[in-house]
Design an enzyme around this catalytic site. Structure first.
Site, mmCIF file in Angstrom:
data_model
loop_
_atom_site.group_PDB
_atom_site.id
_atom_site.type_symbol
_atom_site.label_atom_id
_atom_site.label_comp_id
_atom_site.label_asym_id
_atom_site.label_seq_id
_atom_site.Cartn_x
_atom_site.Cartn_y
_atom_site.Cartn_z
ATOM 1 C CB ALA A 120 -1.413 -0.363 1.342
ATOM 2 C CG HIS A 145 -29.130 6.128 -13.521
ATOM 3 N ND1 HIS A 145 -27.975 5.317 -13.517
ATOM 4 C CD2 HIS A 145 -29.124 6.983 -14.220
ATOM 5 C CE1 HIS A 145 -27.534 5.213 -15.169
ATOM 6 N NE2 HIS A 145 -28.440 6.418 -15.926
ATOM 7 N N GLY A 185 8.585 -2.588 4.601
ATOM 8 C CA GLY A 185 7.840 -3.140 6.243
ATOM 9 C C GLY A 185 7.644 -2.564 7.368
#
Ligand code: FAD
Length: 462
Positions: free
Chosen positions: A179, A441, A266
């Protein structure tokens, strides 16, 4: 010496949120925090990095999508330093916000490094001892840097230095396509750096659904970000004003010259030298504190949450664990936290998000009967109108009732869309219940509706 019901060590999103919830439940609370309130998340993680990502999206929309909308951007100048200033200001503002929340909730902030002095006691540098009925450990984690790599903040950086550095390098190597690596690669690339990402695994975002990772890689390539998979980082040497990065692939050894190297391989827990083992707290072999489903450690009266307790290193996981842990203490909760409904999100463009079981795991559990509903954003009116049609939604449901067991989304808005699935999973909802819910929508959320319809084999728009 002071005496409280709950002493919290560390004020990241785990510790500060737990402290506020405990105060709401009537406990007297002291928080021992050595740095600023808000921890890594507010100061050096989630929030400042999202400020950078917002800038990167703006640049991308203007310079790469502008023409689609009749906007020709010429003479655009990019001032990366200003982006960093905005990011720092955002973090400052939020850290101050936590301070005022502490005042409002009558939580005492004791500034300084704390150390567990046995169950029920924390010693704070400077000499104060805090005695407490319960101690909650929430010291979090820090960047893991491979041995031999010298982080100088100029040529070699971790996310911590990167979030303070006002310079955007011309050539950047990012080690790690998790990430953090992915988000920074996107930011720097949009501000003009030539970015190469090295990832040892065979896919980006190891652990994510490979289909999501494939879309991310393809879109990164389109943006000019080079991603090298199966590329093992072997080390880096400072070289003049830059850095020489050594890597190995199945073809052999190689070196890349760059102006900066960002190490994003990490994190490691901050569990050393704070009296944990002496007090009877057990750690696993990587140093994460071992806890039960109520966040209790092996030492009586000592709890641990957040990054320190391992699992996915995510701010919302830390906060939820903190809330659950103190609610158990106050006997206001009976059910443990459901870790299966903690979403994982990556906020680069395209965004990536998932929750629950992966498709491979779900197939192992449910076999070929597993219901899989897909919907690509190329069939979404809203995504096409916004010129963000890359990606898809995939919903997984168990075969008997169609109860949702996982979802995987890549594309614009993925990190927001996954929340609907989180709610559905908490409510044990089925794909037919999502299908029975009217979605406005045009919205991106219709992609969730359509994927649920697809799982029921009654797609309308695809
Ligand atoms: P931390 O936030 O690490 O806080 C621990 C606190 O304890 C720190 O303030 C520290 O100063 C203090 N402390 C440590 N030892 C002591 C001691 N002995 N005495 C007193 N105080 C001490 N997660 C997400 O969910 N979403 C994201 O978008 C996201 N983005 C990220 C981006 C980056 C660049 C990074 C690095 C991380 C990101 N994370 C993200 C992860 C997230 O920041 C962590 O999971 C989260 O901060 C963990 O919270 P925590 O409370 O466990 O610990």
């Amino acid at each position: 010496m002071s005496r409280v019901d709950l002493a919290v060590l560390g004020a990241g999103p785990g510790g500060y949120v737990a402290a506020i919830r405990a105060a709401q439940l009537g406990l007297s609370v002291a928080v021992i925090e050595a740095d600023r309130l808000g921890g890594v998340c507010l100061n050096w993680g989630c929030i400042p990095s999202k400020a950078l990502l917002t800038g990167a999206e703006l640049v991308e929309n203007l310079t790469r999508h502008g023409e689609t909308f009749g906007v020709t951007a010429s003479g655009v100048t990019l001032d990366y330093g200003k982006l960093i200033d905005h990011s720092r200001k955002t973090a400052d503002r939020l850290a101050k916000g936590v301070e005022s929340l502490f005042k409002k909730n009558r939580i005492r902030w004791i500034r300084g490094r704390g150390r567990l002095a046995g169950p029920g006691a924390v010693d704070v540098e400077g000499g104060e001892r805090v005695e407490a009925r319960h101690v909650l450990l929430a010291t979090g984690s820090t960047e893991w840097v491979p041995p031999g790599v010298e982080v100088d903040g100029e040529r070699v950086l971790t996310s911590r230095e990167a979030l303070a550095s006002r310079r955007c390098p011309e050539r950047l190597v990012v080690v790690g396509a998790g990430a953090v690596g992915v988000e920074f690669a996107y930011v720097y690339a949009m501000y003009g750096a030539k970015v190469t990402v090295l990832e040892m695994a065979a896919q980006m975002l190891p652990g994510a659904d490979p289909e999501l990772a494939d879309v991310l890689r393809r879109e990164f390539r389109r943006k000019g970000i080079e991603v090298r998979l199966g590329a093992r980082f072997e080390g880096a040497k400072h070289e003049g004003a830059g850095v020489r990065v050594a890597l190995s692939t199945e073809k052999g050894a190689e070196e890349i010259a760059a102006d900066q190297l960002l190490v994003a391989i990490g994190r490691r827990p901050l569990s050393e030298g704070i009296g944990l083992e002496e007090a009877g707290v057990s750690l696993d072999r990587r140093g994460f504190v071992q806890v039960d489903e109520r966040s209790r450690t092996a030492a009586a009266g000592v709890l641990a949450i957040g990054d320190l307790a391992g699992g996915p290193l995510l701010a919302h996981k830390a906060s939820e664990e903190g809330i659950a842990a103190v609610e158990f203490l106050a006997e206001r909760r009976t059910l443990p936290l459901d870790h299966a409904t903690i979403p994982s999100c990556i906020y680069a463009q395209p965004q990536v998000a998932w929750i629950g079981l992966g498709e491979a795991q779900a197939r192992e559990r449910f076999g070929d009967e597993l219901r899989v509903g897909r919907f690509p954003f190329t069939a979404s009116g809203k995504a096409l109108a916004a010129a963000h049609s890359a990606g898809f939604v995939k919903i997984l449901a168990e075969p008997r009732f169609g109860q949702i067991v996982g979802a995987h989304v890549v594309g614009a808005g993925a990190t927001e869309l996954v929340a609907e699935i989180g709610l559905a999973m908490t409510l044990e909802a089925t794909t037919s219940e999502i299908a029975a819910t009217c979605h406005a929508h045009p919205t991106l959320s219709e992609a969730i509706l359509e994927a649920a319809l697809a799982a029921e084999e009654r797609s309308i728009n695809f």
